[in-house]
Design an enzyme around this catalytic site. Structure first.
Site, PDB file in Angstrom:
ATOM      1  N   ASN A 165      -1.059   2.674   5.682  1.00 13.26           N
ATOM      2  CA  ASN A 165      -0.194   1.630   5.135  1.00 13.26           C
ATOM      3  C   ASN A 165       0.419   0.887   6.299  1.00 13.26           C
ATOM      4  OD1 ASN A 165       1.733   0.094   3.702  1.00 13.26           O
ATOM      5  ND2 ASN A 165       3.232   1.747   3.803  1.00 13.26           N
ATOM      6  N   ARG A 208      -3.963   0.611  -2.922  1.00 13.30           N
ATOM      7  CA  ARG A 208      -4.172  -0.539  -2.049  1.00 13.30           C
ATOM      8  C   ARG A 208      -3.626  -1.849  -2.606  1.00 13.30           C
ATOM      9  NH1 ARG A 208      -9.877  -3.536  -0.437  1.00 13.30           N
ATOM     10  NH2 ARG A 208      -9.088  -4.631   1.402  1.00 13.30           N
ATOM     11  N   LEU A 209      -2.898  -2.544  -1.752  1.00 16.07           N
ATOM     12  CA  LEU A 209      -2.584  -3.952  -1.967  1.00 16.07           C
ATOM     13  C   LEU A 209      -3.449  -4.715  -0.981  1.00 16.07           C
ATOM     14  CD1 LEU A 209      -0.892  -6.255  -3.187  1.00 16.07           C
ATOM     15  CD2 LEU A 209       0.765  -5.891  -1.351  1.00 16.07           C
ATOM     16  N   ASP A 254      -7.968  -4.299   9.511  1.00 19.43           N
ATOM     17  CA  ASP A 254      -7.320  -3.611  10.618  1.00 19.43           C
ATOM     18  C   ASP A 254      -7.411  -2.098  10.444  1.00 19.43           C
ATOM     19  OD1 ASP A 254      -5.641  -3.709   8.416  1.00 19.43           O
ATOM     20  OD2 ASP A 254      -3.805  -3.963   9.567  1.00 19.43           O
ATOM     21  N   CYS A 273       0.818  -1.210   0.000  1.00 18.15           N
ATOM     22  CA  CYS A 273       0.000   0.000   0.000  1.00 18.15           C
ATOM     23  C   CYS A 273       0.858   1.270   0.000  1.00 18.15           C
ATOM     24  CB  CYS A 273      -0.958   0.050   1.191  1.00 18.15           C
ATOM     25  SG  CYS A 273      -2.155  -1.304   1.210  1.00 18.15           S
ATOM     26  N   GLU A 275       0.236  -2.840   9.080  1.00 15.99           N
ATOM     27  CA  GLU A 275      -0.489  -3.983   9.619  1.00 15.99           C
ATOM     28  C   GLU A 275      -0.492  -3.886  11.141  1.00 15.99           C
ATOM     29  OE1 GLU A 275      -0.725  -8.874   9.226  1.00 15.99           O
ATOM     30  OE2 GLU A 275       0.989  -7.781   8.396  1.00 15.99           O
TER      31      GLU A 275
END
Length: 375
Positions: free
Chosen positions: A73, A47-48, A98, A2, A75
């Site tokens: 961006n 976005r990925l 998330d 991202c 996790e």
């Protein structure tokens, strides 16, 4: 991985689109933005898709009150636990991302929410009520976040090259950064090669309002738990194994396959072993096969060890060939890196990443530095 971009105080109808197009390879699944023409404000995202592959995970994302908007961006490894706590408080969720958990947690607790996060991140949240942008970078500085301040004009992005899309961007070179780069072989933050481009340091936050000077916080200290005084070597080994296992397992949360780099060294081997400890979790491992049997740093080729580790653990290892022809890709590597660094390893990463993409692996675990003897 991202990418995020945005600005405040700039009147340029096509700027945010150009910025996102420049970093589109970071987020091949979608590209979106939100613009407030009245306040000369824009927030964008490429976005990925890793969690909740549906459109519900698209960004920029607004909270259900319509007050807060996020471009993020990273996790958050403990997002499920945080979500449970928020649901117990009566919060509702529209996605399984998330991103929405982070956005909701910020709405409920403001910047104090950072103390509860376990993960890696770079994000920007716009508060439409307070007319304030809040940016944050994770304490380890894993995710990049650059910004530009020119008068009352402010821009931010995951990559420096986005700023080149702005016609008024100053390309003045920071001479002190050149000296630091020649001294350390990389550019320590907050400097970059551009005088007006700065890195948000690991653990720093930045707050900016339209027409006002941004305020940057001091970096937060990493939290430590207890001490090892009086603890036996055997117990320390057990604690380290437990922490490493928990860390690796937390990073396997994904709605797409997860692969791994595997050189055969201590760090990558330990990561793959911990991922596979309770059953298959890794789709493929990837390693470099140097032409001639020796790598460019003059050391013995690690391929033998990577094969032995993969065989022992029981994972498929894809070997990526590398020879002198890779030199032709140095300009491409430089373009991706944004900043100069004296290391050829990014070429290996580039080749492995391309092979992983062909195999359908969009997430790769890696170990870096675990077997290094110096600083």
């Amino acid at each position: 991985m991202c990418g995020i971009s945005g600005f405040i105080g700039i009147h340029d109808d096509g700027l945010i689109e150009r910025m996102l197009k420049t970093i589109r390879y970071r987020g091949p699944n979608s590209s979106n933005y939100w613009v407030d023409h009245k306040q000369l404000l824009a927030i964008g995202h490429v976005r990925l898709s890793i969690l909740d592959l549906s459109e519900r995970g698209s960004q920029p994302m607004w909270d259900d009150t319509g007050r807060f908007c996020i471009s993020y961006n990273g996790e958050i490894y403990n997002f499920r636990e945080l979500r449970s706590d928020l649901e117990a408080m009566g919060c509702k969720f529209n996605s399984n991302t998330d991103t929405e958990v982070l956005l909701t947690l910020f709405r409920e607790k403001g910047p104090d929410c950072l103390e509860e996060l376990k993960g890696i991140w770079a994000f920007a949240i716009w508060d439409s009520k307070e007319r304030r942008m809040f940016l944050s970078r994770d304490p380890l500085g894993v995710k990049p976040l650059y910004f530009v301040i020119q008068g009352n004009q402010f821009l931010f992005s995951s990559e420096i090259k986005s700023f080149l899309c702005w016609n008024e961007f100053s390309k003045d070179v920071d001479k002190a950064a050149i000296l630091e780069t020649l001294t350390y072989l990389w550019t320590p933050g907050p400097r970059t090669m551009f005088t007006h481009v700065r890195k948000l340091l690991p653990g720093q936050c930045l707050t900016v309002r339209p027409g006002e000077t941004p305020v940057i916080s001091a970096p937060v200290d990493l939290k430590t738990e207890g001490d090892l005084e009086g603890v036996s070597e055997k117990d320390i080994i057990g604690l380290l194994q437990e922490q490493l296992y928990n860390s690796v397992q937390s990073q396997l949360v994904s709605d797409v396959p997860v692969g791994a780099f595997l050189s055969g060294g201590l760090d990558s081997s330990a990561v793959v072993a911990m991922a596979e400890r309770n059953g298959p979790r890794i789709s493929h491992c990837y390693t470099i096969d140097y032409a001639g049997g020796r790598n460019w740093e003059g050391m013995v080729n690690d391929l033998y060890y990577a094969r032995e580790v993969a065989k022992h653990i029981g994972v498929e290892c894809i070997e990526v060939g590398l020879d002198d022809s890779v030199c032709s890709r140095v300009p491409e590597m430089i373009w991706h890196l944004d900043e100069p660094q004296a290391d050829i390893a990014p070429l290996n990463v580039l080749l492995i990443s391309e092979e992983a993409k062909k195999s359908g692996d969009y997430v790769l675990l890696s170990g870096a530095g675990g077997d290094d003897g110096g600083v």
